[in-house]
Scaffold this motif. Structure first.
Motif, mmCIF file in Angstrom:
data_model
loop_
_atom_site.group_PDB
_atom_site.id
_atom_site.type_symbol
_atom_site.label_atom_id
_atom_site.label_comp_id
_atom_site.label_asym_id
_atom_site.label_seq_id
_atom_site.Cartn_x
_atom_site.Cartn_y
_atom_site.Cartn_z
ATOM 1 N N GLY A 45 81.749 2.687 7.970
ATOM 2 C CA GLY A 45 81.172 3.908 8.512
ATOM 3 C C GLY A 45 81.219 5.036 7.493
ATOM 4 O O GLY A 45 81.263 4.801 6.284
ATOM 5 N N PHE A 46 81.246 6.262 7.979
ATOM 6 C CA PHE A 46 81.250 7.417 7.085
ATOM 7 C C PHE A 46 82.608 7.560 6.396
ATOM 8 O O PHE A 46 83.654 7.483 7.043
ATOM 9 C CB PHE A 46 80.922 8.693 7.857
ATOM 10 C CG PHE A 46 79.493 8.777 8.301
ATOM 11 C CD1 PHE A 46 78.505 9.210 7.423
ATOM 12 C CD2 PHE A 46 79.124 8.410 9.587
ATOM 13 C CE1 PHE A 46 77.181 9.279 7.822
ATOM 14 C CE2 PHE A 46 77.805 8.480 9.999
ATOM 15 C CZ PHE A 46 76.828 8.910 9.109
ATOM 16 N N VAL A 47 82.563 7.767 5.090
ATOM 17 C CA VAL A 47 83.781 7.910 4.291
ATOM 18 C C VAL A 47 84.047 9.398 4.089
ATOM 19 O O VAL A 47 83.330 10.077 3.348
ATOM 20 C CB VAL A 47 83.639 7.199 2.928
ATOM 21 C CG1 VAL A 47 84.933 7.342 2.129
ATOM 22 C CG2 VAL A 47 83.286 5.730 3.132
ATOM 23 N N CYS A 48 85.083 9.897 4.747
ATOM 24 C CA CYS A 48 85.385 11.329 4.708
ATOM 25 C C CYS A 48 85.808 11.751 3.301
ATOM 26 O O CYS A 48 86.618 11.080 2.653
ATOM 27 C CB CYS A 48 86.487 11.654 5.714
ATOM 28 S SG CYS A 48 86.978 13.399 5.731
ATOM 29 N N THR A 49 85.270 12.878 2.841
ATOM 30 C CA THR A 49 85.621 13.421 1.528
ATOM 31 C C THR A 49 86.667 14.526 1.619
ATOM 32 O O THR A 49 87.087 15.069 0.596
ATOM 33 C CB THR A 49 84.365 13.978 0.831
ATOM 34 O OG1 THR A 49 83.796 15.018 1.650
ATOM 35 C CG2 THR A 49 83.328 12.885 0.622
ATOM 36 N N GLY A 50 87.055 14.870 2.846
ATOM 37 C CA GLY A 50 88.064 15.913 3.024
ATOM 38 C C GLY A 50 87.575 17.294 2.646
ATOM 39 O O GLY A 50 88.332 18.104 2.106
ATOM 40 N N CYS A 51 86.316 17.581 2.945
ATOM 41 C CA CYS A 51 85.741 18.875 2.559
ATOM 42 C C CYS A 51 86.269 20.025 3.412
ATOM 43 O O CYS A 51 86.157 21.188 3.036
ATOM 44 C CB CYS A 51 84.216 18.823 2.646
ATOM 45 S SG CYS A 51 83.577 18.600 4.328
ATOM 46 N N GLY A 52 86.823 19.718 4.582
ATOM 47 C CA GLY A 52 87.400 20.754 5.430
ATOM 48 C C GLY A 52 86.424 21.431 6.372
ATOM 49 O O GLY A 52 86.792 22.395 7.057
ATOM 50 N N GLN A 53 85.201 20.939 6.441
ATOM 51 C CA GLN A 53 84.212 21.568 7.322
ATOM 52 C C GLN A 53 84.351 21.129 8.779
ATOM 53 O O GLN A 53 83.740 21.719 9.663
ATOM 54 C CB GLN A 53 82.793 21.256 6.828
ATOM 55 C CG GLN A 53 82.477 21.834 5.462
ATOM 56 C CD GLN A 53 81.027 21.595 5.069
ATOM 57 O OE1 GLN A 53 80.149 22.430 5.282
ATOM 58 N NE2 GLN A 53 80.764 20.431 4.497
ATOM 59 N N CYS A 54 85.145 20.076 9.013
ATOM 60 C CA CYS A 54 85.399 19.624 10.385
ATOM 61 C C CYS A 54 86.840 19.130 10.462
ATOM 62 O O CYS A 54 87.589 19.191 9.485
ATOM 63 C CB CYS A 54 84.412 18.525 10.793
ATOM 64 S SG CYS A 54 84.618 16.979 9.888
ATOM 65 N N ASP A 55 87.219 18.609 11.614
ATOM 66 C CA ASP A 55 88.607 18.177 11.826
ATOM 67 C C ASP A 55 88.890 16.778 11.293
ATOM 68 O O ASP A 55 90.049 16.341 11.293
ATOM 69 C CB ASP A 55 88.936 18.206 13.327
ATOM 70 C CG ASP A 55 88.971 19.622 13.881
ATOM 71 O OD1 ASP A 55 89.318 20.536 13.120
ATOM 72 O OD2 ASP A 55 88.646 19.801 15.075
ATOM 73 N N ILE A 56 87.870 16.073 10.847
ATOM 74 C CA ILE A 56 88.068 14.682 10.443
ATOM 75 C C ILE A 56 89.024 14.574 9.256
ATOM 76 O O ILE A 56 89.867 13.668 9.201
ATOM 77 C CB ILE A 56 86.716 14.011 10.119
ATOM 78 C CG1 ILE A 56 85.880 13.896 11.399
ATOM 79 C CG2 ILE A 56 86.924 12.630 9.503
ATOM 80 C CD1 ILE A 56 84.501 13.288 11.193
ATOM 81 N N GLY A 57 88.921 15.501 8.309
ATOM 82 C CA GLY A 57 89.810 15.470 7.149
ATOM 83 C C GLY A 57 91.272 15.570 7.552
ATOM 84 O O GLY A 57 92.121 14.803 7.069
ATOM 85 N N GLN A 58 91.583 16.507 8.437
ATOM 86 C CA GLN A 58 92.963 16.659 8.913
ATOM 87 C C GLN A 58 93.420 15.421 9.674
ATOM 88 O O GLN A 58 94.555 14.951 9.500
ATOM 89 C CB GLN A 58 93.079 17.889 9.817
ATOM 90 C CG GLN A 58 94.488 18.107 10.366
ATOM 91 C CD GLN A 58 94.553 19.196 11.425
ATOM 92 O OE1 GLN A 58 93.558 19.881 11.691
ATOM 93 N NE2 GLN A 58 95.714 19.350 12.041
#
Length: 251
Positions: free
Chosen positions: A115-128
């Protein structure tokens, strides 16, 4: 042969009454389970609600009732039933996140398996969430659709799962993933676009396996320490006593 339509009609009415009674009973027990945090007759409730899922949703919608109540009852009971087994799983744990949690400006690429590979950009809660999951040995998958779940289960072979979705999706997903212990966490809002989730709710679910693992390790460590002490005591007892004349320091 003459067909007795009157008898058939009576049986049909009786059957319909039983169905209505069972559905009302299942709903009432489900509401009681949610409010009292007690699980009564879980298999009965799950069987009835899944069997008559579509009619119940239609009835709730027709009478302007909260039709998501059916899904919430299903999710809460599924969570409670699977909780004990879920706590005991300490390897190959996964966390499934819906892609709608992503920010509309998300640049993450979509891997054909993960699926989508999070880059940790901080624009949503997925990185945290990914950071918290990594600290608790959970593998995170941000999935675009249900087909990815089948791929993940086939390739990764998880032993337990936490799923994040709206109540409708969760009730369906928990039924499909019943082969492993799973827990569901609700999205804070619906809409399938830039949705939100209470990150603390996810952390609490993950902590349940971490705490169980720690509680298992500590007693084992104490047992090992006790065994070591016993061995040392036995060794000291077995050593021969040195006579006083053999000790040069006493001369």
């Amino acid at each position: 042969m003459e067909i007795n339509y009157e008898t058939i009609g009576r049986f049909a009415i009786i059957a319909l009454l039983f169905i209505i009674i069972f559905n009302i009973l299942a709903i009432l027990i489900g509401i009681y389970n949610i409010r009292r945090k007690k699980i009564l007759f879980p298999k009965f409730v799950l069987f009835i609600l899944y069997l008559f899922y579509a009619p119940l949703k239609y009835i709730f919608s027709t009478f302007s009732m909260n039709e998501q109540l059916v899904d919430e009852i299903l999710v809460e009971i599924q969570n409670a039933v699977a909780l004990d087994k879920f706590k005991k799983k300490n390897d190959r744990k996964i966390l499934l996140l819906p892609q709608c949690l992503r920010n509309s400006r998300c640049r993450a690429r979509c891997d054909p398996l993960y699926g989508f590979v999070c880059t940790g950009c901080g624009q949503c809660d997925i990185g945290q969430i990914c950071e918290e999951a990594k600290a608790r040995d959970f593998k995170v998958f941000v999935i675009p659709g249900g087909s990815f779940v089948r791929k993940i289960f086939t390739e990764y072979k998880p032993t337990s799962c936490i799923g994040v979705a709206c109540p409708v999706e969760l009730s369906e997903s928990l039924q499909k993933t019943s082969m492993i212990p799973a827990q569901g966490v609700y999205l804070a809002n619906d809409g399938c676009f830039e949705t939100k989730v209470n990150v603390d709710d996810i952390i609490r679910k993950m902590e349940q396996t971490v705490l169980t693992s720690t509680q298992t390790i500590l007693p084992n460590a104490q047992t090992d320490l006790t065994n070591t002490k016993n061995i040392l005591s036995s060794t000291q007892t077995m050593l021969p006593t040195v006579p006083a004349w053999a000790n040069p320091g006493d001369e």
